[in-house]
Enzyme design. Structure first.
Site, mmCIF file in Angstrom:
data_model
loop_
_atom_site.group_PDB
_atom_site.id
_atom_site.type_symbol
_atom_site.label_atom_id
_atom_site.label_comp_id
_atom_site.label_asym_id
_atom_site.label_seq_id
_atom_site.Cartn_x
_atom_site.Cartn_y
_atom_site.Cartn_z
ATOM 1 C CB ALA A 129 -0.944 -0.022 1.203
ATOM 2 C CD GLU A 132 -0.890 8.819 0.903
ATOM 3 O OE1 GLU A 132 -1.198 10.035 0.864
ATOM 4 O OE2 GLU A 132 -0.173 8.317 1.779
ATOM 5 N N GLY A 136 0.233 9.560 -6.491
ATOM 6 C CA GLY A 136 0.411 8.332 -7.285
ATOM 7 C C GLY A 136 1.793 8.351 -7.904
ATOM 8 C CD GLN A 339 -8.394 -3.467 -36.782
ATOM 9 O OE1 GLN A 339 -8.745 -3.144 -35.651
ATOM 10 N NE2 GLN A 339 -8.954 -2.971 -37.862
ATOM 11 N N GLY A 342 -11.342 -9.356 -36.053
ATOM 12 C CA GLY A 342 -12.569 -8.698 -36.513
ATOM 13 C C GLY A 342 -13.557 -8.551 -35.366
ATOM 14 C CD GLU A 366 4.840 -3.034 -9.615
ATOM 15 O OE1 GLU A 366 6.058 -3.164 -9.792
ATOM 16 O OE2 GLU A 366 4.086 -3.967 -9.296
ATOM 17 C CD GLU A 370 2.894 9.067 -19.830
ATOM 18 O OE1 GLU A 370 2.797 8.143 -18.986
ATOM 19 O OE2 GLU A 370 2.114 9.178 -20.782
#
Ligand SMILES: Cc1cc2nc3c(=O)[nH]c(=O)nc-3n(C[C@H](O)[C@H](O)[C@H](O)COP(=O)(O)OP(=O)(O)OC[C@H]3O[C@@H](n4cnc5c(N)ncnc54)[C@H](O)[C@@H]3O)c2cc1C
Length: 386
Positions: A129, A132, A136, A339, A342, A366, A370
């Site tokens: 944990a 928050e 993040g 794709q 279909g 995790e 970016e």
């Protein structure tokens, strides 16, 4: 039997190849079909099944684990293989490792003895944990706090997006303890489910169902003996744990991508159209070639990072490269598979439709892509100055 050619790569030892081949056979029979509308029940079953068969011993290090230290390559191969067969099985394995990783890496003997054997047998479910609502990507901005009173820490605040939230037996919770500003004033505590002052404030549903929750702490007392590592060292504990498991997120993405390619190959060669099959067309062949190349490049980055960590190297840059390339690449591979299928590609319950939902959050948790880009660039610029 699947062709697992990468098991011969020099990054891996003989034991790794044996482990992955045996797990592939076992997973096909024992976990590939464990799903169901009750995701909590399915997850508990998967943890018990993986523990009962001994696979979870690979998720932890030390006397109760398969190896003395955490074996990153084994964890990656297991995640890749389980993800190929069942996303929730990969999740169950990964969270036992991530949730107990801080204890494996930096716990006291007492903490290890209490939790690791039960985690390894699948008798105790673990959670990690850190995130928050307002912290993040910028995790050092966390607000959840712990103050010391006698031989207890009193926790107040919230955590969110916590995997296994609601079904875990214990949570490793990172709190601001104020020894120094920012990342140097954080400590890690083990909080057992049922501790007064700790509640599951909200269960969160996501596109690929997993147990997930927001946690709330109100005057929640935990003994100081539940602190993992020294006071103020919690951020380092979190980063050391993520160093192992970040590469394994990339390995899970690889498993999803390999499955998508296998499904696409099957479909392309069996789907009849225009007096031939879908695979007869060069446009399809180009897609298949791109998918296979994306997968192999990601695999090389994953097993390079895992091997380097097992050799004792710092892998901040390599793990970030592996995570970014494998998760972004897997998204493209899976999209291409959808794709090719279909209409069937978007039908609920189809394997490629499930993969399409499974892969999405791996590009976010995790460390979002970016964030990985920033880590890679920061390391490159640091190397330039050295
Ligand atoms: C399914 C799931 C399971 C999770 N499990 C856990 C868990 O078990 N334990 C736990 O602690 N957390 C967990 N998380 C939380 C996860 O780690 C965070 O969602 C993640 O770190 C991103 O934080 P955030 O959601 O607050 O997004 P934000 O921090 O608000 O970021 C939003 C977006 O901004 C972009 N971004 C971020 N930083 C930058 C930047 N510097 N420059 C440009 N763009 C940027 C990225 O695209 C990012 O996705 C989980 C999340 C999900 C979705």
């Amino acid at each position: 039997m699947r062709e697992l050619q990468h098991l011969d790569w020099p990054f891996l030892e003989e034991r790794h190849g044996i482990l992955a081949s045996e797990l592939d056979t076992w997973a096909r029979e024992h976990v590939a079909h464990i799903h169901g509308p009750d995701v909590d029940a399915a997850c508990r079953t998967l943890v018990r099944t993986l523990g009962g068969a001994g696979w979870l011993r690979n998720a932890i290090g030390g006397a109760w684990g398969e190896q003395e230290t955490i074996d990153t390559r084994a964890i990656c191969l297991i995640r890749e293989t389980l993800a190929y067969h069942n996303g929730l099985a990969d999740f169950a394995f990964a969270m036992q490792g991530l949730g107990s990783g801080a204890i494996s890496l930096q716990g006291t003997n007492e903490q290890k003895e209490k939790w690791l054997p039960r985690v390894a047998r699948g008798e105790a479910i673990a959670a990690f944990a850190l995130s928050e609502p307002d912290a993040g990507s910028d995790v050092a901005g966390m607000q959840c706090a712990a103050r010391v009173e006698g031989d207890h820490a009193i926790l107040d605040g919230e955590k969110t997006w916590i995997s296994n939230g609601g079904i875990a037996d214990f949570y490793v919770v990172f709190c601001r303890t104020g020894e120094a500003p920012g990342a140097r004033g954080i400590s890690a505590f083990i909080v057992e489910a049922g501790t007064p002052g700790f509640e599951i404030a909200e269960r969160i549903e996501v596109i690929a169902p997993h147990p997930l929750a927001r946690l709330k702490f109100t005057n929640c007392r935990v003994p100081l003996s539940n602190r993992i590592g020294a006071a103020g060292e919690g951020f380092k504990v979190a980063m050391r744990t993520l160093d192992v498991f970040r590469t394994s997120v990339a390995a899970a993405a690889l498993g999803f991508a390999r499955r998508a390619l296998d499904e696409a190959l099957q479909r392309a060669t069996s789907r009849k159209m225009f007096n031939g099959t879908l695979a007869d067309f060069q446009l399809t062949q180009a897609k298949l070639a791109q998918m296979a190349t994306t997968i192999d490049s990601a695999a090389l980055l994953v097993y390079r990072a895992a091997w380097m960590r097992d050799e004792g190297a710092t892998v901040t840059k390599e793990a970030a490269m592996a995570k970014m390339a494998a998760t972004e690449g897997a998204q493209q591979v899976i999209d291409a598979a959808v794709q090719m299928f279909g209409g069937l590609g978007v039908k609920s319950g189809e394997t490629v439709e499930q993969l399409y939902r499974e892969i999405r959050s791996l590009r976010i948790y995790e460390g979002a892509t970016e964030v990985q880009q920033l880590i890679i660039a920061r390391e490159l610029l640091k190397e330039l100055k050295e």
